[in-house]
Design an enzyme around this catalytic site. Structure first.
Site, mmCIF file in Angstrom:
data_model
loop_
_atom_site.group_PDB
_atom_site.id
_atom_site.type_symbol
_atom_site.label_atom_id
_atom_site.label_comp_id
_atom_site.label_asym_id
_atom_site.label_seq_id
_atom_site.Cartn_x
_atom_site.Cartn_y
_atom_site.Cartn_z
ATOM 1 N N LYS A 1 0.807 -1.213 0.000
ATOM 2 C CA LYS A 1 0.000 0.000 0.000
ATOM 3 C C LYS A 1 0.848 1.274 0.000
ATOM 4 O O LYS A 1 2.051 1.255 0.244
ATOM 5 C CB LYS A 1 -0.973 -0.021 1.184
ATOM 6 C CG LYS A 1 -2.116 -1.027 0.958
ATOM 7 C CD LYS A 1 -3.204 -0.925 1.987
ATOM 8 C CE LYS A 1 -4.359 -1.854 1.629
ATOM 9 N NZ LYS A 1 -5.412 -1.868 2.663
ATOM 10 N N ARG B 1 -3.616 -9.990 5.532
ATOM 11 C CA ARG B 1 -4.085 -10.080 4.140
ATOM 12 C C ARG B 1 -2.970 -9.571 3.216
ATOM 13 O O ARG B 1 -2.574 -8.399 3.314
ATOM 14 C CB ARG B 1 -5.355 -9.250 3.963
ATOM 15 C CG ARG B 1 -5.966 -9.273 2.568
ATOM 16 C CD ARG B 1 -7.242 -8.420 2.553
ATOM 17 N NE ARG B 1 -7.875 -8.416 1.242
ATOM 18 C CZ ARG B 1 -7.601 -7.572 0.269
ATOM 19 N NH1 ARG B 1 -6.679 -6.625 0.450
ATOM 20 N NH2 ARG B 1 -8.242 -7.634 -0.888
#
Length: 404
Positions: free
Chosen positions: A341, A375
């Site tokens: 991210k 995740r």
């Protein structure tokens, strides 16, 4: 100068306290009395009415702790104040018992405080039923592998948006140690305009149905649309991952409740303005929890996600990461999703395809903070890092002591 081997001992929960006291050779009866005295807790309450704040302050002082309140409380010039309860676990347990008999809604405070103190302890091993497939929480950190069947995902858009490539990638992730697969048919990257429910299901349906026939791990579907979730669950999906925490589509909570499946509720919001960052995130997630519970879901079926990368600046994301352990307050399993991210890219000044090391660092920090599920895109590397972190973190301090 060290005197008598004086040193600080890190004790974070009751189990660690019992082990440390046993190492001293304390009498078991004494251990039972002292076990909660070596663990300090700071418990914050927000916008507490003045008369309740006065009672909490008085009662905390009476049990040997303290309570921080606004400086104007003494003058009664304000209507409410935030309160920080400061004490040991034992003192806070005494406070919880004492206020159960008090007026002005303090009985609720007592029950909530008792539950919170329990939630801050390491969770016992427990099972989540995913429509016949079982996930075991508490023994080790679970890995959720990300499978994007989109042409435009921020990280791997277009790589797995055909049936054959998607099925091969799913098999590779399972071989690498994925405990769960999370399939997404719509990109949720910042500033994305979205697609219709019909287009999202068109992308998902063939891959989902094929994988349900071929894999043994639970399959989660990443969607915030109730109609897509319903079709996926009718096809046999095992859980739902909603990036809007059941709050975008008013029918979503009923869908997951009707199918009685586990749901991941993520914090999200438009923009990055907060009154109080952690307080606002907790209020959002508490609403999501209440929506799920009101539709029949049980405690461990509701998995909370802090929402790294959603509705937050890089600095805000880093603060949430630094305070991940606080999400134990919600008393639900916690999922962390940081893989590749922008928080990592902005911090390290790296493009998407060079963010593995940064992701590994966040995964390990998540385990240190008590996260239950990670995740990720890169399953093999994260699995190895997580196994090492689990071996350290989930082994209790003092476990090598023969008398413990």
């Amino acid at each position: 100068m060290q005197v008598y081997g004086m040193r600080w001992v890190a004790i974070n929960n009751l189990q660690e306290s019992k082990i440390a006291l046993a190492q001293i050779g304390s009498d078991p009866g004494g251990v039972a009395q002292m076990v909660g005295k070596g663990i300090g807790r700071a418990i914050k309450l927000e916008q507490v009415p003045l008369r309740v704040a006065h009672i909490l302050k008085q009662e905390m002082l009476s049990v040997g702790g303290d309570a921080a309140v606004h400086r104007e409380v003494i003058t009664n010039n304000i209507d409410a104040t935030d309160v920080m309860l400061l004490g040991t676990v034992r003192q806070l347990e005494h406070l919880a018992k004492k206020v159960l008999a008090q007026p002005f809604g303090l009985k609720k405070v007592g029950h909530a405080l008792k539950q919170l103190l329990t939630d801050l302890e390491p969770a016992q091993t427990r099972s989540i039923n995913c429509r016949g497939k079982e996930l075991i929480l508490g023994g080790r950190t679970l890995v959720m592998g990300i499978l994007n069947v989109t042409p435009d995902s921020f990280s791997d858009g277009g790589k797995f948006n055909n049936l054959e490539d998607a099925v091969v990638q799913a098999g590779c992730m399972i071989d690498d140690g994925a405990d769960i697969l999370d399939i997404g048919g719509e990109s949720t990257r910042p500033n994305y305009s979205g697609i219709s429910a019909e287009e999202e299901w068109r992308r998902l349906e063939p891959v989902l149905k094929m994988l349900l026939e071929r894999v043994n791990v639970p399959i989660s579907v990443d969607t915030y649309k109730a109609s897509v979730a319903a079709k996926a669950l009718e096809a046999g999906a095992h859980m739902i991952n909603d990036v809007w925490g059941l709050q975008k589509d008013p029918d979503m909570a009923k869908v997951v409740g009707d199918f009685h499946v586990p749901v991941i509720v993520m914090h999200n919001q438009a923009g990055t303005a907060y009154h109080h960052l952690m307080g606002d995130i907790f209020a959002f997630l508490q609403k999501s929890i209440e929506l799920a519970e009101s539709n029949g879901l049980e405690r461990d079926q509701i998995i909370v996600d802090p929402g790294i990368g959603f509705g937050k600046t890089t600095e805000q994301n880093l603060e949430v990461m630094a305070r991940l352990a606080e999400f134990k307050t919600l008393g639900r399993p916690v999922l962390l999703g940081t893989s590749r991210k922008s928080m990592i890219g902005n911090t390290l000044n790296l493009p998407v395809n060079e963010r593995l090391e940064g992701t590994l660092a966040t995964s390990v920090l998540g385990i240190v903070s008590g996260v239950d599920i990670i995740r990720v895109h890169d399953v093999k590397a994260n699995k190895r890092a997580m196994q090492m972190a689990d071996a350290i973190v989930r082994g209790q301090r003092g476990a090598g002591y023969v008398g413990a």
